[in-house]
Design a protein around this motif. Structure first.
Motif, PDB file in Angstrom:
ATOM      1  N   ALA A  69      -5.159   4.677  -2.813  1.00 11.29           N
ATOM      2  CA  ALA A  69      -3.927   4.254  -2.152  1.00 11.29           C
ATOM      3  C   ALA A  69      -4.152   2.950  -1.393  1.00 11.29           C
ATOM      4  O   ALA A  69      -5.154   2.791  -0.690  1.00 11.29           O
ATOM      5  CB  ALA A  69      -3.439   5.344  -1.201  1.00 11.29           C
ATOM      6  N   GLY A  70      -3.223   2.016  -1.546  1.00  7.74           N
ATOM      7  CA  GLY A  70      -3.305   0.739  -0.849  1.00  7.74           C
ATOM      8  C   GLY A  70      -4.032  -0.350  -1.612  1.00  7.74           C
ATOM      9  O   GLY A  70      -3.946  -1.520  -1.239  1.00  7.74           O
ATOM     10  N   ASP A  71      -4.741   0.011  -2.684  1.00  4.40           N
ATOM     11  CA  ASP A  71      -5.428  -1.005  -3.488  1.00  4.40           C
ATOM     12  C   ASP A  71      -4.412  -1.815  -4.287  1.00  4.40           C
ATOM     13  O   ASP A  71      -3.378  -1.306  -4.722  1.00  4.40           O
ATOM     14  CB  ASP A  71      -6.417  -0.346  -4.458  1.00  4.40           C
ATOM     15  CG  ASP A  71      -7.686   0.115  -3.768  1.00  4.40           C
ATOM     16  OD1 ASP A  71      -7.964  -0.376  -2.655  1.00  4.40           O
ATOM     17  OD2 ASP A  71      -8.385   0.970  -4.337  1.00  4.40           O
ATOM     18  N   ARG A  72      -4.723  -3.100  -4.509  1.00  5.06           N
ATOM     19  CA  ARG A  72      -3.882  -3.942  -5.341  1.00  5.06           C
ATOM     20  C   ARG A  72      -4.399  -3.906  -6.781  1.00  5.06           C
ATOM     21  O   ARG A  72      -5.596  -4.101  -7.019  1.00  5.06           O
ATOM     22  CB  ARG A  72      -3.876  -5.394  -4.845  1.00  5.06           C
ATOM     23  CG  ARG A  72      -2.850  -5.634  -3.746  1.00  5.06           C
ATOM     24  CD  ARG A  72      -3.298  -5.117  -2.395  1.00  5.06           C
ATOM     25  NE  ARG A  72      -4.442  -5.880  -1.894  1.00  5.06           N
ATOM     26  CZ  ARG A  72      -5.311  -5.399  -1.008  1.00  5.06           C
ATOM     27  NH1 ARG A  72      -5.195  -4.160  -0.552  1.00  5.06           N
ATOM     28  NH2 ARG A  72      -6.302  -6.158  -0.577  1.00  5.06           N
ATOM     29  N   VAL A  73      -3.479  -3.648  -7.716  1.00  5.70           N
ATOM     30  CA  VAL A  73      -3.813  -3.602  -9.136  1.00  5.70           C
ATOM     31  C   VAL A  73      -2.876  -4.567  -9.855  1.00  5.70           C
ATOM     32  O   VAL A  73      -1.652  -4.419  -9.794  1.00  5.70           O
ATOM     33  CB  VAL A  73      -3.656  -2.183  -9.717  1.00  5.70           C
ATOM     34  CG1 VAL A  73      -4.041  -2.178 -11.194  1.00  5.70           C
ATOM     35  CG2 VAL A  73      -4.511  -1.189  -8.935  1.00  5.70           C
ATOM     36  N   ALA A  74      -3.451  -5.563 -10.532  1.00  7.89           N
ATOM     37  CA  ALA A  74      -2.649  -6.579 -11.207  1.00  7.89           C
ATOM     38  C   ALA A  74      -2.335  -6.157 -12.633  1.00  7.89           C
ATOM     39  O   ALA A  74      -3.133  -5.471 -13.286  1.00  7.89           O
ATOM     40  CB  ALA A  74      -3.392  -7.910 -11.212  1.00  7.89           C
ATOM     41  N   ILE A  75      -1.165  -6.570 -13.123  1.00  9.01           N
ATOM     42  CA  ILE A  75      -0.803  -6.391 -14.526  1.00  9.01           C
ATOM     43  C   ILE A  75      -0.495  -7.765 -15.099  1.00  9.01           C
ATOM     44  O   ILE A  75       0.452  -8.429 -14.683  1.00  9.01           O
ATOM     45  CB  ILE A  75       0.415  -5.465 -14.710  1.00  9.01           C
ATOM     46  CG1 ILE A  75       0.142  -4.094 -14.105  1.00  9.01           C
ATOM     47  CG2 ILE A  75       0.769  -5.338 -16.191  1.00  9.01           C
ATOM     48  CD1 ILE A  75       1.321  -3.128 -14.231  1.00  9.01           C
ATOM     49  N   LEU A  76      -1.327  -8.191 -16.040  1.00 10.47           N
ATOM     50  CA  LEU A  76      -1.169  -9.480 -16.730  1.00 10.47           C
ATOM     51  C   LEU A  76      -0.868  -9.168 -18.189  1.00 10.47           C
ATOM     52  O   LEU A  76      -1.767  -9.014 -19.011  1.00 10.47           O
ATOM     53  CB  LEU A  76      -2.450 -10.301 -16.589  1.00 10.47           C
ATOM     54  CG  LEU A  76      -2.549 -11.624 -17.351  1.00 10.47           C
ATOM     55  CD1 LEU A  76      -1.484 -12.610 -16.899  1.00 10.47           C
ATOM     56  CD2 LEU A  76      -3.946 -12.226 -17.194  1.00 10.47           C
ATOM     57  N   ALA A  77       0.425  -9.046 -18.512  1.00  8.40           N
ATOM     58  CA  ALA A  77       0.778  -8.569 -19.844  1.00  8.40           C
ATOM     59  C   ALA A  77       2.210  -8.940 -20.192  1.00  8.40           C
ATOM     60  O   ALA A  77       3.054  -9.112 -19.307  1.00  8.40           O
ATOM     61  CB  ALA A  77       0.625  -7.048 -19.915  1.00  8.40           C
ATOM     62  N   ALA A  95      -1.015   3.055  -4.939  1.00  8.95           N
ATOM     63  CA  ALA A  95      -1.578   1.710  -4.998  1.00  8.95           C
ATOM     64  C   ALA A  95      -0.436   0.693  -5.119  1.00  8.95           C
ATOM     65  O   ALA A  95       0.744   1.054  -5.155  1.00  8.95           O
ATOM     66  CB  ALA A  95      -2.553   1.592  -6.158  1.00  8.95           C
ATOM     67  N   ILE A  96      -0.783  -0.588  -5.210  1.00  9.18           N
ATOM     68  CA  ILE A  96       0.192  -1.674  -5.136  1.00  9.18           C
ATOM     69  C   ILE A  96       0.114  -2.502  -6.409  1.00  9.18           C
ATOM     70  O   ILE A  96      -0.949  -3.037  -6.742  1.00  9.18           O
ATOM     71  CB  ILE A  96      -0.073  -2.557  -3.899  1.00  9.18           C
ATOM     72  CG1 ILE A  96       0.014  -1.718  -2.620  1.00  9.18           C
ATOM     73  CG2 ILE A  96       0.880  -3.746  -3.852  1.00  9.18           C
ATOM     74  CD1 ILE A  96      -0.634  -2.378  -1.416  1.00  9.18           C
ATOM     75  N   THR A  97       1.227  -2.620  -7.127  1.00 17.75           N
ATOM     76  CA  THR A  97       1.270  -3.393  -8.365  1.00 17.75           C
ATOM     77  C   THR A  97       1.468  -4.874  -8.067  1.00 17.75           C
ATOM     78  O   THR A  97       2.346  -5.251  -7.285  1.00 17.75           O
ATOM     79  CB  THR A  97       2.404  -2.912  -9.277  1.00 17.75           C
ATOM     80  OG1 THR A  97       2.224  -1.525  -9.561  1.00 17.75           O
ATOM     81  CG2 THR A  97       2.418  -3.692 -10.585  1.00 17.75           C
ATOM     82  N   PRO A 191       8.205   5.875   2.131  1.00 18.97           N
ATOM     83  CA  PRO A 191       9.092   4.740   1.860  1.00 18.97           C
ATOM     84  C   PRO A 191       8.629   3.437   2.492  1.00 18.97           C
ATOM     85  O   PRO A 191       8.879   2.358   1.944  1.00 18.97           O
ATOM     86  CB  PRO A 191      10.433   5.198   2.451  1.00 18.97           C
ATOM     87  CG  PRO A 191      10.379   6.689   2.372  1.00 18.97           C
ATOM     88  CD  PRO A 191       8.940   7.042   2.647  1.00 18.97           C
ATOM     89  N   SER A 192       7.918   3.525   3.600  1.00 18.54           N
ATOM     90  CA  SER A 192       7.452   2.318   4.290  1.00 18.54           C
ATOM     91  C   SER A 192       6.190   1.734   3.669  1.00 18.54           C
ATOM     92  O   SER A 192       5.767   0.622   4.029  1.00 18.54           O
ATOM     93  CB  SER A 192       7.197   2.616   5.768  1.00 18.54           C
ATOM     94  OG  SER A 192       6.226   3.655   5.908  1.00 18.54           O
ATOM     95  N   ASP A 193       5.563   2.456   2.735  1.00 19.05           N
ATOM     96  CA  ASP A 193       4.332   1.969   2.110  1.00 19.05           C
ATOM     97  C   ASP A 193       4.636   0.799   1.166  1.00 19.05           C
ATOM     98  O   ASP A 193       5.662   0.779   0.489  1.00 19.05           O
ATOM     99  CB  ASP A 193       3.651   3.086   1.312  1.00 19.05           C
ATOM    100  CG  ASP A 193       3.021   4.146   2.206  1.00 19.05           C
ATOM    101  OD1 ASP A 193       2.855   3.879   3.416  1.00 19.05           O
ATOM    102  OD2 ASP A 193       2.719   5.243   1.686  1.00 19.05           O
ATOM    103  N   LEU A 194       3.708  -0.137   1.114  1.00 18.89           N
ATOM    104  CA  LEU A 194       3.861  -1.285   0.229  1.00 18.89           C
ATOM    105  C   LEU A 194       3.739  -0.823  -1.220  1.00 18.89           C
ATOM    106  O   LEU A 194       2.815  -0.096  -1.578  1.00 18.89           O
ATOM    107  CB  LEU A 194       2.796  -2.326   0.551  1.00 18.89           C
ATOM    108  CG  LEU A 194       2.964  -3.731  -0.030  1.00 18.89           C
ATOM    109  CD1 LEU A 194       4.282  -4.334   0.406  1.00 18.89           C
ATOM    110  CD2 LEU A 194       1.798  -4.610   0.399  1.00 18.89           C
ATOM    111  N   ALA A 195       4.691  -1.260  -2.074  1.00 14.72           N
ATOM    112  CA  ALA A 195       4.695  -0.866  -3.488  1.00 14.72           C
ATOM    113  C   ALA A 195       4.247  -1.990  -4.409  1.00 14.72           C
ATOM    114  O   ALA A 195       3.562  -1.744  -5.400  1.00 14.72           O
ATOM    115  CB  ALA A 195       6.095  -0.405  -3.903  1.00 14.72           C
ATOM    116  N   THR A 196       4.636  -3.219  -4.092  1.00 16.79           N
ATOM    117  CA  THR A 196       4.341  -4.318  -5.011  1.00 16.79           C
ATOM    118  C   THR A 196       4.280  -5.629  -4.259  1.00 16.79           C
ATOM    119  O   THR A 196       4.927  -5.794  -3.199  1.00 16.79           O
ATOM    120  CB  THR A 196       5.409  -4.387  -6.131  1.00 16.79           C
ATOM    121  OG1 THR A 196       5.011  -5.319  -7.120  1.00 16.79           O
ATOM    122  CG2 THR A 196       6.762  -4.780  -5.584  1.00 16.79           C
TER     123      THR A 196
END
Length: 610
Positions: A69-77, A95-97, A191-196
């Motif tokens: 939770a809270g990690d940033r995961v990138a999508i390059l696609a 986690a955060i997209t 709801p207050s958690d960062l999503a993206t």
């Protein structure tokens, strides 16, 4: 100011967070929804149950790679079913997209990965993998890379999505309670958690990461689903990039309302895929509809003999009726009769060639020309036009399908407030407004004041509550393809050339980027003399092929450093410098973009004329 929430009906099945969306897809609908992709004329799809299982396995597999939770995961696609499956898996895990446009250069990808501190990156193809591997040594925080295409030739440090998913599934089979852990992790998301974090070009050219929470996204899903008349009977063909907030929100709304989603194989296959999918709804940017209109008109007007004449008459009749409707008036009996005949003779066949089931089109990301809007309404394909920006998750307003108004971007969503500041700037407030820009507190403070988002656009609200955009306070260009381009950094590079005095980059609402260039005439004359070429009056110099070639060399060198949508396709040389007296420069010698565009309108139109 428009009140918030008065018309909003949030059902008991409303989302608490986007982490709930996989469970919502699985349990709410009477029939399973599907996510598919076109391959030639075939469509490969999976049901909501299969999609849920893949989302769960991907989430567990990424967790095995260290995602928490809270990690940033990138999508390059590129847009495809795996994009949305990975996105929902990341969000369900807390986690955060971090979406990244697949058209970006390696250096631009590096900036986003570095600034966001992404620990994991999901890439689509060998091409995208090579781009990332080129800069990976500069990204110490990046611990794992997952490639979607199993046919890609990954390095030893790269896993395929299939392997990652299999690892997650194996954990499901081996560990009692792994499935429950997936559900409980999703329920812990607030709801207050960062999503993206969505990176968008700013006027300075340095990308800014827009931080959107789960609450921001669910508010926009719920508000947007109230406006768009979607149901489980609808099928949408998706072809815009999911890295763009507009298309990603469209698909969230589709999943929330049970719409069947099919991804086009590519942007070049849209015409073919429409025939295979026979969608009921299409979402696009203005450029898509401009090209479609040109194709329809070219085919119709090119028909031989009476057919061409009938087509032209039918378009006039349809547009005349649409003009009245979009102005809020009831068409007269004669106009309605003509339009009905035109529909029977011409428009029904056009709609049949587009699959025969289209109910309406959706347009966003850039202003839609009134002529395009009237054309499609006229042929029986109404366009629902919206307005927003990434900072608003992204939808702020939409034209009601049953009461659209040409020249406006509609009314605010039911859970959004819009007002006009004393200087004319459009301000917005609501549960969809971003938390701020990642790592940029000063930039955040500039646009977020007292709970209101300063949009940078100038507009007015009429007595019926429709918003009309009249100007752009900021200089960010938005092409008709929906791409954001910051002109200042490009202009700075151009004016760094010794033979260029001023440069103005164009492209707002246009098909591509172009530039007006004022030569540094003294330096140009010296360059020509050194090359053994004759001098000439300025009016002649700016049109001479050998002179234009000198400036094209500068532009070509710059274009190699830009993304495809930023590249300058055409240039025009101007015969006189900008001055304070002419109104083109401010007293501090800053270029007045709109004054320049007005004075040199003829040259600009020539750049886009064909």
């Amino acid at each position: 100011m428009l009140p918030a929430g008065e018309e909003l009906d949030i059902t008991p099945a409303a989302l608490r967070t986007v982490a709930d969306l996989p469970f919502h897809m699985l349990g709410r609908f009477a029939k399973p929804i599907a996510i598919g992709q076109c391959h030639d004329t075939a469509i490969e799809g999976i049901s909501s149950k299969a999609a849920f299982e893949r989302i769960r396995d991907i989430a567990l597999g990424l967790a095995a790679l260290g995602m928490s939770a809270g990690d940033r995961v990138a999508i390059l696609a590129e847009s495809r079913p795996e994009w949305i499956l990975c996105d929902l898996a990341i969000l369900a895990a807390g986690a955060i997209t971090v979406p990244i446009y697949p058209t970006l250069l390696a250096s631009q990808v590096r900036y986003i990965l570095q600034d966001s501190g992404a620990r994991i990156a999901v890439v689509s193809t060998s091409e995208q993998l090579a781009k990332l591997q080129e800069v990976r040594h500069l990204l110490p925080a990046l611990e794992a890379v997952v490639v979607i295409d199993a046919s890609a030739d990954p390095a030893a440090s790269v896993l395929t999505l299939r392997d990652t998913e299999a690892r997650g599934h194996a954990r499901m089979m081996a560990e009692w309670g792994a499935g429950r852990e997936f559900r409980e992790t999703a329920r812990k998301v607030k709801p207050s958690d960062l999503a993206t974090i969505i990176y968008t070009s700013g006027t300075t050219g340095e990308p800014k990461g827009v931080m959107l929470t789960h609450g921001n996204l669910t508010a926009n899903i719920e508000g947007g689903s109230v406006v768009l008349p979607l149901s489980q009977d609808d099928v949408v063909l998706s072809f815009l990039p999911l890295s763009h907030a507009f298309e990603r929100m469209n698909l969230f709304i589709d999943l929330f309302t049970g719409v069947q989603i099919v991804f086009a194989e590519s942007m070049g296959s849209i015409a073919r895929d429409i025939g295979a999918v026979r969608p009921t709804v299409i979402a696009g940017v203005p450029r898509v509809y401009e090209k479609l209109q040109m194709r329809i008109v070219s085919t119709g007007e090119g028909a031989p003999g009476a057919k061409g004449a009938i087509f032209r008459w039918a378009v006039r009749a349809g547009v005349a009726r649409a003009h009245s409707i979009l102005a809020g008036r009831t068409p007269g009996m004669i106009a309605s009769a003509k339009a009905a005949l035109a529909d029977r003779l011409v428009f029904s066949a056009i709609r049949s060639r587009l699959g025969g089931r289209l109910r309406f089109l959706v347009s966003g990301s850039a202003p839609l020309a009134t002529a395009v809007l009237e054309f499609f309404h006229g042929i029986g394909l109404p366009i629902v036009e919206g307005y927003g920006l990434t900072e608003a998750a992204p939808i702020l307003t939409a034209n009601p399908p049953d009461a659209p108004r040409a020249g406006t971007v509609g009314r605010p969503l039911p859970n959004v407030e819009v007002r006009i500041a004393p200087d004319g700037e459009i301000l917005a407030r609501g549960p969809n407004i971003m938390r701020g820009y990642y790592n940029k507190p000063e930039a955040s403070a500039e646009v977020l004041k007292d709970g209101w988002l300063a949009t940078g656009d100038i507009g007015a609200i009429d007595s019926a509550g429709y918003l009309r955009i009249t100007d752009r306070k900021k200089d960010l260009l938005v092409t008709s393809g929906g791409k954001n381009v910051a002109p200042q950094p490009i202009e700075q590079v151009l004016t760094g050339s010794p033979i260029i005095a001023e440069a103005v980059v164009l492209g707002d609402g246009r098909r591509y980027i172009a530039a007006l260039i004022v030569p540094e005439f003294a330096a140009l004359e010296r360059r020509l003399k050194a090359l053994g070429r004759p001098p000439a009056p300025r009016d002649e110099l700016v049109t001479r092929p050998d002179v234009l070639a000198l400036y094209q060399e500068v532009v070509d060198a710059l274009n190699r450093e830009l993304s495809p949508f930023e590249r300058i396709k055409r240039i025009a040389l101007l015969p006189s410098e900008f001055t304070i007296e002419s109104g083109e420069l401010t007293p501090t010698l800053k270029v007045k973009r709109r004054v320049v565009e007005e004075r040199w309108r003829q040259q600009i139109e020539a750049l886009y004329g064909d």
